[in-house]
Design an enzyme around this catalytic site. Sequence first.
Site, mmCIF file in Angstrom:
data_model
loop_
_atom_site.group_PDB
_atom_site.id
_atom_site.type_symbol
_atom_site.label_atom_id
_atom_site.label_comp_id
_atom_site.label_asym_id
_atom_site.label_seq_id
_atom_site.Cartn_x
_atom_site.Cartn_y
_atom_site.Cartn_z
ATOM 1 N N SER A 34 3.168 17.221 -4.465
ATOM 2 C CA SER A 34 1.479 17.422 -3.766
ATOM 3 C C SER A 34 1.303 19.118 -3.386
ATOM 4 O O SER A 34 1.748 20.148 -2.950
ATOM 5 C CB SER A 34 1.686 16.745 -2.235
ATOM 6 O OG SER A 34 1.061 17.397 -1.712
ATOM 7 N N ILE A 35 0.049 19.331 -3.351
ATOM 8 C CA ILE A 35 -0.602 20.520 -3.114
ATOM 9 C C ILE A 35 -1.506 20.921 -1.743
ATOM 10 O O ILE A 35 -1.974 21.498 -1.023
ATOM 11 C CB ILE A 35 -1.370 21.315 -3.490
ATOM 12 C CG1 ILE A 35 -2.540 20.108 -4.148
ATOM 13 C CG2 ILE A 35 -0.857 21.618 -5.340
ATOM 14 C CD1 ILE A 35 -4.241 20.698 -5.626
ATOM 15 N N LYS A 85 0.353 4.852 3.161
ATOM 16 C CA LYS A 85 -1.102 4.369 4.126
ATOM 17 C C LYS A 85 -1.366 2.811 4.369
ATOM 18 O O LYS A 85 -1.932 2.780 5.517
ATOM 19 C CB LYS A 85 -2.472 4.769 2.949
ATOM 20 C CG LYS A 85 -2.411 5.831 2.549
ATOM 21 C CD LYS A 85 -3.195 6.368 1.216
ATOM 22 C CE LYS A 85 -3.619 7.661 0.660
ATOM 23 N NZ LYS A 85 -4.060 8.036 0.096
ATOM 24 N N ASP A 121 -10.364 9.199 3.315
ATOM 25 C CA ASP A 121 -10.794 8.822 1.720
ATOM 26 C C ASP A 121 -11.236 8.434 0.802
ATOM 27 O O ASP A 121 -11.823 9.204 0.384
ATOM 28 C CB ASP A 121 -9.016 8.670 0.807
ATOM 29 C CG ASP A 121 -7.979 9.243 0.896
ATOM 30 O OD1 ASP A 121 -7.354 10.067 1.241
ATOM 31 O OD2 ASP A 121 -6.802 8.927 1.201
ATOM 32 N N GLY A 145 -3.654 -0.710 -4.140
ATOM 33 C CA GLY A 145 -2.734 0.123 -3.208
ATOM 34 C C GLY A 145 -3.595 0.698 -1.401
ATOM 35 O O GLY A 145 -4.989 0.336 -1.431
ATOM 36 N N ALA A 147 -5.754 3.295 -1.745
ATOM 37 C CA ALA A 147 -6.110 4.047 -2.260
ATOM 38 C C ALA A 147 -7.501 3.691 -2.721
ATOM 39 O O ALA A 147 -8.674 4.217 -1.971
ATOM 40 C CB ALA A 147 -5.693 5.430 -3.500
ATOM 41 N N THR A 170 -0.640 -6.252 -9.499
ATOM 42 C CA THR A 170 0.009 -7.651 -8.294
ATOM 43 C C THR A 170 -1.741 -8.028 -8.284
ATOM 44 O O THR A 170 -1.821 -7.674 -7.198
ATOM 45 C CB THR A 170 0.837 -7.462 -7.708
ATOM 46 O OG1 THR A 170 1.822 -6.481 -7.890
ATOM 47 C CG2 THR A 170 1.287 -8.312 -6.549
ATOM 48 N N GLY A 261 -9.274 13.319 -9.493
ATOM 49 C CA GLY A 261 -9.009 13.308 -8.125
ATOM 50 C C GLY A 261 -8.794 14.793 -7.378
ATOM 51 O O GLY A 261 -8.556 14.720 -6.125
HETATM 52 P P1 NAP Z 1 -0.508 2.981 -3.410
HETATM 53 O O1 NAP Z 1 -0.756 2.078 -2.298
HETATM 54 O O2 NAP Z 1 1.655 3.068 -3.868
HETATM 55 O O3 NAP Z 1 -0.931 1.970 -4.956
HETATM 56 C C1 NAP Z 1 -0.512 2.062 -5.887
HETATM 57 C C2 NAP Z 1 -1.639 1.390 -7.109
HETATM 58 O O4 NAP Z 1 -0.917 1.453 -8.342
HETATM 59 C C3 NAP Z 1 -0.697 -0.298 -7.329
HETATM 60 O O5 NAP Z 1 -2.413 -1.103 -7.303
HETATM 61 C C4 NAP Z 1 0.010 -0.372 -8.110
HETATM 62 O O6 NAP Z 1 -0.507 -1.665 -8.246
HETATM 63 C C5 NAP Z 1 -0.890 0.368 -9.303
HETATM 64 N N1 NAP Z 1 0.244 0.630 -10.175
HETATM 65 C C6 NAP Z 1 1.618 1.345 -9.580
HETATM 66 N N2 NAP Z 1 2.635 1.422 -11.111
HETATM 67 C C7 NAP Z 1 1.910 0.317 -11.902
HETATM 68 C C8 NAP Z 1 2.162 -0.034 -13.221
HETATM 69 N N3 NAP Z 1 2.775 1.073 -13.939
HETATM 70 N N4 NAP Z 1 1.256 -0.652 -14.088
HETATM 71 C C9 NAP Z 1 -0.012 -0.804 -13.609
HETATM 72 N N5 NAP Z 1 -0.684 -0.711 -11.981
HETATM 73 C C10 NAP Z 1 0.893 0.144 -11.054
HETATM 74 O O7 NAP Z 1 -0.590 4.288 -3.758
HETATM 75 P P2 NAP Z 1 -1.804 4.683 -3.704
HETATM 76 O O8 NAP Z 1 -2.223 5.602 -2.025
HETATM 77 O O9 NAP Z 1 -3.164 3.045 -3.256
HETATM 78 O O10 NAP Z 1 -2.440 5.589 -4.848
HETATM 79 C C11 NAP Z 1 -2.331 5.234 -6.130
HETATM 80 C C12 NAP Z 1 -2.541 6.393 -6.657
HETATM 81 O O11 NAP Z 1 -4.339 7.888 -6.295
HETATM 82 C C13 NAP Z 1 -1.406 7.734 -6.472
HETATM 83 O O12 NAP Z 1 -1.899 8.765 -8.827
HETATM 84 C C14 NAP Z 1 -2.134 8.992 -6.025
HETATM 85 O O13 NAP Z 1 -1.901 9.665 -6.081
HETATM 86 C C15 NAP Z 1 -3.956 8.577 -6.233
HETATM 87 N N6 NAP Z 1 -4.933 9.014 -4.670
HETATM 88 C C16 NAP Z 1 -4.665 10.257 -4.851
HETATM 89 C C17 NAP Z 1 -6.306 10.740 -4.235
HETATM 90 C C18 NAP Z 1 -6.597 11.878 -3.899
HETATM 91 O O14 NAP Z 1 -7.660 12.217 -3.229
HETATM 92 N N7 NAP Z 1 -6.864 12.728 -5.545
HETATM 93 C C19 NAP Z 1 -6.066 10.106 -2.553
HETATM 94 C C20 NAP Z 1 -5.086 8.609 -2.714
HETATM 95 C C21 NAP Z 1 -4.302 8.623 -4.049
HETATM 96 P P3 NAP Z 1 0.714 -3.161 -8.023
HETATM 97 O O15 NAP Z 1 0.321 -3.681 -6.142
HETATM 98 O O16 NAP Z 1 1.006 -4.025 -8.734
HETATM 99 O O17 NAP Z 1 2.091 -2.663 -7.481
#
Ligand code: NAP
Length: 293
Positions: A34-35, A85, A121, A145, A147, A170, A261
């Site tokens: 994380s930055i 979140k 976000d 998820g 995000a 899922t 991102g």
């Molecule tokens: P989260 O709630 O844990 O959701 C993770 C998502 O990734 C779910 O849809 C999950 O699917 C899917 N996933 C994980 N492993 C997978 C795999 N092997 N194959 C297919 N789908 C997979 O996390 P989140 O908070 O939404 O964050 C998700 C991503 O967005 C992360 O990479 C995070 O760093 C990035 N993000 C970036 C910012 C930004 O400001 N740039 C902000 C927020 C998040 P399932 O439901 O099936 O587990």
Amino acid sequence: MYGRIISGILVGFKMDNNQLMNKYGIIGYPLKHSISPQIHNSAFNALKINALYQKIEINPTEFEETIKQLKHEDWRGFNITIPFKETIIKYLDDIDPMSANIGAINTIKISNGKWRGYNTDYLGFVKPIEKYLDSINSVLVLGAGGAARAVIYGILEKLKIEKIYLANRTKSRAELLVQSVKYSGRTKIEIIDFSTINHLNDPINLIVNTTSLGMGNEIDKTPLEISEKYSNCIVYDLIYNPKKSKLLTRAEEQACQIINGLPMLIYQADESFKIWTGINFPDKVIEKFLLSS
Ligand code: NAP
């Protein structure tokens, strides 16, 4: 000296020297890359605000006990990131109504011991595509998820389009997202099978990856094969480490417009900072971090 080790990371403050220092932190797991501390501490320094922003890495199995412990301490605000979140919501005293519609929280402001939740976000997500909004008419969102909730909400709020395609590994989680994101407009969200996304033939001009496929242990993976049919698309990956995920690399090979991102991270941070302090980041802080994208 006051200090605590959470999941192997020392989170400590010399309270004797820093009595008036306001404490902020990012809660998530894992947080190694994380930055956010660099971004917020740069802004605090530039504005000469006596505050410190730290990582608070919490193993999911210790989430409840650690949150209860943090409630007894003198924090001013938090960012919440993967995977908490949605889980954090039940520990809040209050929630901003707009953010309640999203069902995911990435910012907490603490005043008089009360924890109020916000989502910044969705604002951060929209900012880098503002200039393209009029030309976008069909969107594919990958992932469901925390995000994805902000992304879907941002699209519903800012893009007046007919349909969003949503695919998640899922499927039930995608269904829950569609049921719970509150929106009164006409846009329809069609859930498609994650295993069939490479065969989608409907015209798409914005693809958003909100899955974590393409980072960490899955750095070599891409959620979608970018073929010629997507050559006029904007491909937006929420991942910022690596700067160019496999998905973005493939998209660039097909001459797609690509966005990583990092701008979203900076703009959501700016909105969180404003909630905590009443002011935005100085331009030079935004520029410094944007230039590194
Ligand atoms: P989260 O709630 O844990 O959701 C993770 C998502 O990734 C779910 O849809 C999950 O699917 C899917 N996933 C994980 N492993 C997978 C795999 N092997 N194959 C297919 N789908 C997979 O996390 P989140 O908070 O939404 O964050 C998700 C991503 O967005 C992360 O990479 C995070 O760093 C990035 N993000 C970036 C910012 C930004 O400001 N740039 C902000 C927020 C998040 P399932 O439901 O099936 O587990």
